[in-house]
Write an enzyme that holds these catalytic residues in place. Structure first.
Site, PDB file in Angstrom:
ATOM      1  N   LYS A  53     -37.210 -43.930  13.005  1.00  0.00           N
ATOM      2  CA  LYS A  53     -38.185 -43.923  14.108  1.00  0.00           C
ATOM      3  C   LYS A  53     -39.463 -43.206  13.691  1.00  0.00           C
ATOM      4  CE  LYS A  53     -34.498 -44.545  17.374  1.00  0.00           C
ATOM      5  NZ  LYS A  53     -33.458 -44.006  18.247  1.00  0.00           N
ATOM      6  N   GLN A  97     -31.888 -38.640  21.288  1.00  0.00           N
ATOM      7  CA  GLN A  97     -30.987 -39.467  20.473  1.00  0.00           C
ATOM      8  C   GLN A  97     -29.544 -39.306  20.964  1.00  0.00           C
ATOM      9  OE1 GLN A  97     -32.043 -41.632  17.918  1.00  0.00           O
ATOM     10  NE2 GLN A  97     -29.937 -42.343  18.063  1.00  0.00           N
ATOM     11  N   ASP A 120     -36.997 -45.650  26.070  1.00  0.00           N
ATOM     12  CA  ASP A 120     -35.710 -46.276  25.736  1.00  0.00           C
ATOM     13  C   ASP A 120     -35.285 -47.254  26.837  1.00  0.00           C
ATOM     14  OD1 ASP A 120     -34.436 -45.829  23.344  1.00  0.00           O
ATOM     15  OD2 ASP A 120     -33.540 -43.917  23.941  1.00  0.00           O
TER      16      ASP A 120
END
Ligand code: NAP
Length: 289
Positions: A53, A97, A120
């Site tokens: 990322k 995460q 997300d």
């Protein structure tokens, strides 16, 4: 008939170049899109995803910051960190995460993220908006899959899409997005009876199970489009999908590889959502929305 391989790697490169142009426009308006990632603990897979990322942010001109915290962090401390990022104007996207250690509630963490920064697309408010087709942040893996299908002008409307898997991050939302695109959608999961009878009807088959070699040619109709979401390590330690690639490539019309398929597109759509969030921020600042 040999399948055309849909390269997520190539599409990701193209999409990232387009995003870089959007980032440059924002920078010229005085706003650099910013993504904050919180990584709890030192799980190697999670660390490697986070590195991917950071690299993608660098490629697209997005500012990234990674807060690496020990797995002993308390839930309260983590929620406080999120609240700080919710209030930071230079941050347009926040990502924690997953998975998290057992003493921290993933639901609480997801719900603590400001829905306007939930790049997300996991916040219940954003999932609800996706369900009713309103502007939101679409979850990255399903969004990347739709992008891959559209990149090849694959007809979705009116076709039968079968999804194997019903997780909240892949299976359920990919089915919803295909429904929004007017497919007829069927979900299969671990309690589905006569699964092959159903999957053999699929014009578009999305496999998100997490088991090497789960789908062989007996599951797939000649000419189907097959999207392999699975990421597994085989006995030689190589990354493989859920689909028996060499078999399916002989009968499918389109097929995604692993690696180099859905994975690179997932990260790319995270970049897309971060840029979109920064654009929405500018519009709000200018009082457009
Ligand atoms: P998950 O939460 O473990 O869900 C797996 C799904 O598969 C569940 O719905 C489960 O059914 C179903 N399933 C398991 N065994 C089955 C069986 N024998 N028959 C039919 N269905 C079965 O996994 P996930 O998070 O959705 O991820 C799935 C895979 O995609 C994993 O390999 C993951 O690493 C990969 N993934 C890849 C990306 C990417 O960017 N490439 C992103 C996310 C995930 P039940 O609900 O009935 O248990």
């Amino acid at each position: 008939m040999a399948a055309e391989i849909i390269s997520g790697k190539e599409l990701a490169l193209k999409t990232r170049a387009e995003l870089k142009e959007e980032t440059n426009k924002l920078i010229s308006q005085g706003v650099t899109p910013g993504l904050a990632v919180i990584l709890v603990g030192d799980d190697p897979a999670s660390s490697s995803y986070v590195k991917g990322k950071e690299k993608a942010c660098a490629e697209t001109g997005i500012y990234s910051q990674v807060d690496r915290v020990p797995s002993t962090i308390s839930e309260t401390e983590l929620l406080e960190k999120i609240e700080t990022l919710n209030n930071a104007d230079e941050i347009h996207g926040i990502l924690v995460q997953l998975p998290l250690p057992d003493h921290i509630s993933e639901d609480k963490v997801i719900e603590a993220i400001d829905p306007q920064k939930d790049v997300d697309g996991f916040h219940p408010i954003n999932i609800g908006k996706m369900m009713i087709g309103k502007d939101t942040f679409l979850p990255c893996t399903p969004f990347g899959i739709i992008h891959m299908l559209k990149s090849k002008n694959i007809e979705i409307s009116g076709r039968h899409a079968v999804i194997i898997g019903r997780s909240n991050i892949v299976g359920k939302p990919v089915g919803q997005l295909l429904l929004n695109e007017h497919a007829t959608v069927t979900y299969c999961h671990s309690r589905t009876a006569n699964m092959k009878e159903i999957t053999r009807q699929a014009d578009i088959l999305v496999v998100a199970v997490g088991k090497e070699g789960f789908v062989d040619s007996s599951y797939v109709k000649e000419g189907a489009v097959v999207i392999d979401v699975g990421v597994n390590r085989n006995s030689e330690g190589k990354l493989v999908g859920d689909v028996v690639f060499d078999e399916i490539k002989e009968s499918a019309s389109y097929l995604t590889p692993v690696p180099g398929g859905v994975g690179p597109m997932t990260i790319t759509m995270l970049m897309y959502n971060t840029v979109l969030s920064a654009q929405r921020f500018v519009e709000r600042e200018q009082g457009v929305k």
